[in-house]
Design an enzyme around this catalytic site. Structure first.
Site, PDB file in Angstrom:
ATOM      1  N   ASP A  41       0.814  -1.050   0.247  1.00 30.57           N
ATOM      2  CA  ASP A  41       0.065  -0.131   0.254  1.00 30.57           C
ATOM      3  C   ASP A  41       1.125   1.154  -0.106  1.00 30.57           C
ATOM      4  OD1 ASP A  41       0.281   0.741   3.037  1.00 30.57           O
ATOM      5  OD2 ASP A  41      -0.052  -1.284   2.964  1.00 30.57           O
ATOM      6  N   GLU A  89      -7.466   4.943  11.706  1.00 29.06           N
ATOM      7  CA  GLU A  89      -6.681   4.259  13.221  1.00 29.06           C
ATOM      8  C   GLU A  89      -6.313   6.018  14.102  1.00 29.06           C
ATOM      9  OE1 GLU A  89      -2.617   4.874  11.015  1.00 29.06           O
ATOM     10  OE2 GLU A  89      -3.980   4.522   9.378  1.00 29.06           O
TER      11      GLU A  89
END
Length: 300
Positions: free
Chosen positions: A103, A195
């Site tokens: 990613d 997150e």
């Protein structure tokens, strides 16, 4: 009148005849039964085959592969065979999983996606890439459009993700994300990266996150993937959003240490991988399933 005398030649006696010369026949030449010096035909053929093999690139490729494998085996002595070091990637990789990816965002800079696609060590190669698209309600990743175009052009399956800001409206974040990404058949589902709490309560974070998920699913027709770290999941998301695919970050472990009842699809197991064509370290991921399960995840 006088009488004429006549002389009649005498016949030669048979004994006086000389015997005729008899032509003598030369005896036929015998074929030599003595073997010629040197190799007979089968040995010459064998020699030619051996020489062709020895000078063949395939032969040296086989020897090189054998030698490389032997060296790797020696280096891996004492390591977990299912979690050993892949030296070209400079990380340990959980080899139980067969489909690997990365990613990326602006942090990786300019990426040569052709080199990314071509890189391979012991059957481990990059099959998919999650690419950062947006953040909050105003930020578009500066490399998103190029990465989204070039990765797909080089045969890498792509997915786009949005970095979620819990203090901002989830529905508006979803709309902003969808304005900047066009999903097509064969892409991975959209991803929301959550997150942080950004100062809001876990309950409020979950409320806005649900708004984001619902809006994206309604517009794309597919259920988005939730990305988060293992601690964040255990603290704030466990027991919630269980119908959504899960992508968990948990680094430098031979296995993802999460309750077996949790159904997860992707595991970000390293953040320090080295990949050809990328000048910075990059996150490395594994898919939890075989090629058929991976295909079923793609947008249809």
């Amino acid at each position: 009148m006088a009488k004429q005398s006549s002389t009649v030649p005498k016949k030669a006696s048979p004994a006086a005849k000389k015997p005729a010369a008899t032509a003598r026949k030369k005896p036929a030449a015998r074929k030599s039964t003595k073997k010629k010096k040197g190799f007979d035909y089968p040995w010459r053929t064998t020699l030619v085959i051996v020489l062709l093999v020895l000078f063949s690139p395939l032969y040296y490729g086989y020897v090189l592969n054998f030698f490389t494998g032997a060296v790797r085996w020696v280096k891996d002595i004492g390591e977990n065979p299912h979690y050993r070091t892949y030296h070209s990637f400079q990380i340990r990789i959980p080899a139980r999983y067969k489909i690997h990816g990365i990613d990326v965002s602006y942090a990786q800079g300019h990426i040569d996606w052709q080199r990314v696609k071509q890189m391979e060590e012991d059957s481990v190669h990059i099959s998919f890439a999650f690419i950062k698209a947006t953040e909050g309600m105003l930020i578009v990743d500066s490399y998103f459009k190029r990465n989204w175009r070039e990765a797909a052009k080089n045969g890498i399956v792509c997915g786009a993700y949005h970095f979620f800001r819990p203090q901002k409206n989830g529905q508006w974040q979803a709309r902003f994300f969808m304005q900047n990404v066009t999903f097509e058949k064969g892409d991975l589902p959209p991803v929301v990266d959550v997150e942080t709490l950004d100062g809001v309560s876990p309950a409020n974070m979950r409320k806005e996150l649900q708004q984001f998920l619902t809006t994206v699913e309604r517009k794309t027709g597919v259920r988005p993937i939730i990305y988060t770290g293992i601690s964040y999941y255990q603290d704030y998301l466990a027991g919630h959003f269980e119908d959504y695919p899960l992508w968990i970050a948990h680094y430098n472990q031979p296995e993802l240490q999460i309750d077996k009842s949790v159904k997860w699809h992707f595991w970000q197991h390293s953040e320090t991988a080295r990949v050809n064509g990328i000048n910075h370290t990059v996150d490395f991921d594994a898919f939890n399933g075989d090629s058929l399960a991976f295909t079923r995840m793609l947008i249809r």
